[in-house]
Design an enzyme around this catalytic site. Structure first.
Site, PDB file in Angstrom:
ATOM      1  CB  VAL A  19      -0.963   0.032   1.215  1.00 39.19           C
ATOM      2  CG1 VAL A  19      -2.011  -1.057   1.099  1.00 39.19           C
ATOM      3  CG2 VAL A  19      -0.207  -0.088   2.522  1.00 39.19           C
ATOM      4  CB  SER A  20       0.634   4.416  -1.738  1.00 39.53           C
ATOM      5  OG  SER A  20       0.634   3.703  -2.947  1.00 39.53           O
TER       6      SER A  20
END
Length: 195
Positions: A9-10
């Protein structure tokens, strides 16, 4: 032969749960993960996965864009895995990248991921430019109004504690101190302009 998985995930506020559940359901035995942008090449989870993986292993991702944001980065990772005899599978695209068709699809999906990222950046840039032209402030909307700031300052002048101000206005200590700092700076500028 080990079934490995990679999830990413970012941002720290996003969760890996959905990706990890999908990887486990696909039979992945060992999952590596990162909480950082796919544009970075120094992702520790991906580097650990690439270091651990051996010929005959399978690496599974939920979607190709989890490997990276740029076409070059994705292709480099896919090429590295394939040259070492490691099979790559992507659940969303339903493709096994060890086949000729899989290699072609990997390139197509990588190009689409890069195209999507470029569009997002272009839209964000256009929105910033439009806001600047209209004199609108950039960044997230202000949650603390000028009226609340004036109330906080008046409460402080009336001898109220920081805790009371925080409780009454339902804001953090940092917000209260920021309001006080901004008020002091404004007063200092006014005094300097009078001199």
């Amino acid at each position: 032969m080990t079934s490995l998985g990679y999830a990413r995930v970012s941002t720290l506020s996003q969760t890996l749960d959905q990706q990890e559940d999908a990887l486990k359901a696909a039979g992945v035995e060992r999952i590596y993960s990162d909480r950082m942008s796919g544009t970075r090449d120094d992702r520790p989870g991906l580097l650990a996965l690439l270091d651990y993986a051996r010929a005959g292993d399978t690496v599974t991702v939920v979607a190709l864009d989890r490997l990276g944001r740029s076409l070059t980065g994705i292709i480099r990772t896919v090429d590295d895995l394939q040259s070492r005899g490691i099979v790559l599978r992507s659940l969303r695209e339903g493709v096994d990248y060890s086949t000729a068709v899989g290699k072609m699809v990997a390139a197509i999906f990588g190009a689409l991921a890069e195209y999507e990222r470029t569009l997002i950046l272009e839209r964000a840039s256009a929105a910033r430019d439009a806001a600047k032209k209209r004199g609108k402030p950039l960044g997230p909307a202000r949650k603390f109004t000028d009226r609340q700031a004036a109330t906080a300052l008046q409460m402080r002048r009336d001898g109220r504690s920081i805790a009371e101000i925080m409780g009454m206005l339902k804001v953090s200590r940092a917000t209260v101190y920021r309001v006080f700092d901004q008020a002091e700076q404004a007063e200092a500028l006014q005094e300097a302009s009078r001199a």
